[in-house]
Design an enzyme around this catalytic site. Structure first.
Site, PDB file in Angstrom:
ATOM      1  CB  CYS A   1      -0.893   0.037   1.090  1.00 41.76           C
ATOM      2  SG  CYS A   1      -0.277  -0.708   2.914  1.00 41.76           S
TER       3      CYS A   1
ATOM      4  CG  HIS B   1      -0.207   4.333   3.993  1.00 46.63           C
ATOM      5  ND1 HIS B   1      -0.901   4.134   5.030  1.00 46.63           N
ATOM      6  CD2 HIS B   1       0.186   3.004   3.632  1.00 46.63           C
ATOM      7  CE1 HIS B   1      -0.915   2.841   5.455  1.00 46.63           C
ATOM      8  NE2 HIS B   1      -0.420   2.064   4.329  1.00 46.63           N
TER       9      HIS B   1
HETATM   10  P1  NAP Z   1      -7.406  -7.948   8.602  1.00 49.11           P
HETATM   11  O1  NAP Z   1      -8.325  -6.897   8.825  1.00 49.11           O
HETATM   12  O2  NAP Z   1      -6.745  -8.655   9.891  1.00 49.11           O
HETATM   13  O3  NAP Z   1      -8.276  -9.094   7.821  1.00 49.11           O
HETATM   14  C1  NAP Z   1      -7.818 -10.473   7.685  1.00 49.11           C
HETATM   15  C2  NAP Z   1      -8.787 -11.155   6.892  1.00 49.11           C
HETATM   16  O4  NAP Z   1      -8.346 -12.761   6.685  1.00 49.11           O
HETATM   17  C3  NAP Z   1     -10.151 -11.583   7.827  1.00 49.11           C
HETATM   18  O5  NAP Z   1     -11.282 -11.660   6.818  1.00 49.11           O
HETATM   19  C4  NAP Z   1      -9.883 -12.896   8.278  1.00 49.11           C
HETATM   20  O6  NAP Z   1     -10.969 -13.463   8.682  1.00 49.11           O
HETATM   21  C5  NAP Z   1      -9.140 -13.755   7.448  1.00 49.11           C
HETATM   22  N1  NAP Z   1      -8.316 -14.600   7.952  1.00 49.11           N
HETATM   23  C6  NAP Z   1      -7.402 -14.651   8.948  1.00 49.11           C
HETATM   24  N2  NAP Z   1      -6.675 -15.658   9.155  1.00 49.11           N
HETATM   25  C7  NAP Z   1      -7.279 -16.755   8.166  1.00 49.11           C
HETATM   26  C8  NAP Z   1      -7.253 -18.002   8.181  1.00 49.11           C
HETATM   27  N3  NAP Z   1      -6.069 -18.848   8.728  1.00 49.11           N
HETATM   28  N4  NAP Z   1      -8.079 -18.620   7.328  1.00 49.11           N
HETATM   29  C9  NAP Z   1      -8.682 -17.741   6.559  1.00 49.11           C
HETATM   30  N5  NAP Z   1      -9.102 -16.398   6.665  1.00 49.11           N
HETATM   31  C10 NAP Z   1      -8.289 -16.099   7.415  1.00 49.11           C
HETATM   32  O7  NAP Z   1      -6.180  -7.683   7.433  1.00 49.11           O
HETATM   33  P2  NAP Z   1      -6.340  -6.663   6.189  1.00 49.11           P
HETATM   34  O8  NAP Z   1      -5.487  -5.185   6.760  1.00 49.11           O
HETATM   35  O9  NAP Z   1      -7.590  -6.471   5.688  1.00 49.11           O
HETATM   36  O10 NAP Z   1      -5.001  -7.421   5.301  1.00 49.11           O
HETATM   37  C11 NAP Z   1      -5.535  -8.519   4.265  1.00 49.11           C
HETATM   38  C12 NAP Z   1      -4.354  -8.525   3.428  1.00 49.11           C
HETATM   39  O11 NAP Z   1      -4.075  -7.410   2.573  1.00 49.11           O
HETATM   40  C13 NAP Z   1      -2.920  -8.879   4.184  1.00 49.11           C
HETATM   41  O12 NAP Z   1      -2.233  -9.673   3.513  1.00 49.11           O
HETATM   42  C14 NAP Z   1      -2.343  -7.401   4.041  1.00 49.11           C
HETATM   43  O13 NAP Z   1      -0.776  -7.429   4.140  1.00 49.11           O
HETATM   44  C15 NAP Z   1      -2.783  -6.975   2.581  1.00 49.11           C
HETATM   45  N6  NAP Z   1      -2.802  -5.643   2.659  1.00 49.11           N
HETATM   46  C16 NAP Z   1      -3.651  -4.727   3.567  1.00 49.11           C
HETATM   47  C17 NAP Z   1      -3.549  -3.328   3.284  1.00 49.11           C
HETATM   48  C18 NAP Z   1      -4.159  -2.378   4.452  1.00 49.11           C
HETATM   49  O14 NAP Z   1      -4.049  -1.131   4.265  1.00 49.11           O
HETATM   50  N7  NAP Z   1      -4.820  -2.860   5.544  1.00 49.11           N
HETATM   51  C19 NAP Z   1      -3.114  -2.515   2.057  1.00 49.11           C
HETATM   52  C20 NAP Z   1      -2.443  -3.529   1.402  1.00 49.11           C
HETATM   53  C21 NAP Z   1      -2.293  -5.060   1.278  1.00 49.11           C
HETATM   54  P3  NAP Z   1     -11.656 -13.654  10.010  1.00 49.11           P
HETATM   55  O15 NAP Z   1     -12.473 -12.630  10.292  1.00 49.11           O
HETATM   56  O16 NAP Z   1     -12.667 -14.788  10.205  1.00 49.11           O
HETATM   57  O17 NAP Z   1     -10.776 -14.034  11.340  1.00 49.11           O
END
Ligand code: NAP
Length: 351
Positions: free
Chosen positions: A150, A243
């Site tokens: 990001c 950011h």
């Molecule tokens: P998050 O809010 O922690 O959400 C994680 C998601 O993955 C939730 O839906 C969770 O489901 C699911 N999950 C977690 N453990 C799992 C498992 N063992 N099996 C299946 N599903 C699972 O994270 P996020 O910020 O959305 O980030 C998600 C991805 O995008 C990451 O790889 C991150 O590096 C990337 N990313 C994030 C951003 C950002 O700004 N946040 C930007 C670019 C890329 P439950 O609710 O059921 O636990």
């Protein structure tokens, strides 16, 4: 498009997953038909397991959908993945092997040599790496395309007009990254209020390596990294979304500040040319006020799909310096994947 393409969202309950559902609401080409999360959520109603944070309420179309688990079979043609790193690789490879078109936000696949790491305004030509990917893996229709980290994406959208016009030898950036970049609930509030955290694990390496791949040249099914040196320092600041990055550049050839500003302001790419549904009219927006861009005022410019630059001025050590800001869960994540998918549909990679 006569019939909408069916879409699944992996990690649907998380910060990025929620953005996917919000941004795909009413999308002219794509319809969300499957939501997938962890065992904690699977088998339950989406609204019952999601702590919805991105708008006032969950879209009606998603509210009653049952959440699937990672091992449940999926029917959708396109899979948008916002799974945590570490889990994503195996799941995304399996689904692409089953013929799905997978667009991932996770870091696992980004630096894999036959996976395009794409920003449609910057390196749309890297889409043809999919032919190598399919050949390498024996897939006839599945594919995986990644979008960058990001912070990387907003840095690169700002660098691209300068790269094209003047060349870049050295790039140095310090980021001030929003708390939502760490997912939800993310960094504890007691670590963030009244504070700046000068370390985000793995983030500096991602910016430094991803930039070289995205600006790299594609020859004979391989990407040669771009000959530019990038140095990043990353910090987490108490901002909710958006950011900000302070950037200094040494250019390949001399340019006046007016010429640099003009390059930013007139920049456009393949999504604008093709009129893709999620393309911002201006991928790089220039703010002329001395105290802009600011997250609260500027992150939603162009519906969160632009990078906003400001404070463009001479650098006494390098050549030019400026600030750039962008929305981390829209153009930094879900919106970036959706634009990649739109490009590949338009260019015939997804049927
Ligand atoms: P998050 O809010 O922690 O959400 C994680 C998601 O993955 C939730 O839906 C969770 O489901 C699911 N999950 C977690 N453990 C799992 C498992 N063992 N099996 C299946 N599903 C699972 O994270 P996020 O910020 O959305 O980030 C998600 C991805 O995008 C990451 O790889 C991150 O590096 C990337 N990313 C994030 C951003 C950002 O700004 N946040 C930007 C670019 C890329 P439950 O609710 O059921 O636990």
């Amino acid at each position: 498009m006569a019939e909408k393409i069916s879409v699944a969202v992996l990690g649907a309950t998380g910060s990025v997953g929620q953005r996917f559902i919000q941004l795909l609401q009413g999308h002219p080409w794509f319809a969300v038909n499957e939501l997938v999360a962890s065992d904690r959520s699977s088998g339950q109603r989406y609204a019952d397991v999601t702590d919805w944070r991105v708008s006032d309420s969950i879209p009606e179309s998603a509210r009653d959908m049952p959440v699937k688990g990672l091992s449940d079979p999926l029917e959708s043609t396109i899979v948008f993945s916002s799974l945590p790193g570490g889990i994503a690789l195996e799941v995304e490879n399996r689904l692409a092997g089953e013929g799905k078109s997978v667009f991932t936000n996770a870091s696992d696949n980004r630096m894999v040599p036959d996976v395009p790491l794409m920003i449609p305004e910057v390196n749309p030509d890297h889409a043809s790496l999919i032919n190598t990917q399919r050949k390498n893996r024996g897939w006839d229709k599945g594919l995986i395309v990644a979008n960058p980290n990001c912070s990387t994406i907003h840095l690169i959208l700002a660098l691209k007009p300068i790269w094209d016009a003047f060349g870049i030898e050295l790039a140095m950036t310090t980021t001030l990254q929003a708390v939502s970049g760490a997912g939800y609930p993310g960094v504890p509030s007691l670590d963030m209020i009244d504070n700046i955290v000068p370390y985000i694990g793995g983030e500096e390496e991602k910016i430094e390596s991803e930039t070289l791949k995205i600006f790299g040249s594609l020859n004979g099914g391989e990407i040669s990294p771009a000959p530019v040196k990038v140095s990043a320092q990353c910090t987490r600041v108490p901002v909710r979304d958006g950011h900000t990055e302070s950037v200094s550049l040494k250019l390949g050839k001399q340019a006046s500040i007016d010429e640099v500003i003009d390059a930013f302001a007139t920049f456009s790419g393949r999504p604008q040319e093709l009129g893709l549904p999620s393309a911002p009219a201006h991928p790089v927006v220039v703010r002329s006020q001395a105290d802009r861009p600011q997250p609260v005022l500027d992150r939603d410019a162009e519906n969160g799909m632009a990078s906003i630059v400001g404070r463009v001025r001479e650098c006494p050590i390098f050549d030019v310096k400026f600030m750039v800001l962008g929305h981390n869960t829209i153009r930094g994540a879900a919106g970036a994947s959706i634009l990649n998918a739109e490009l590949l549909v338009k260019e015939g990679y997804i049927s």
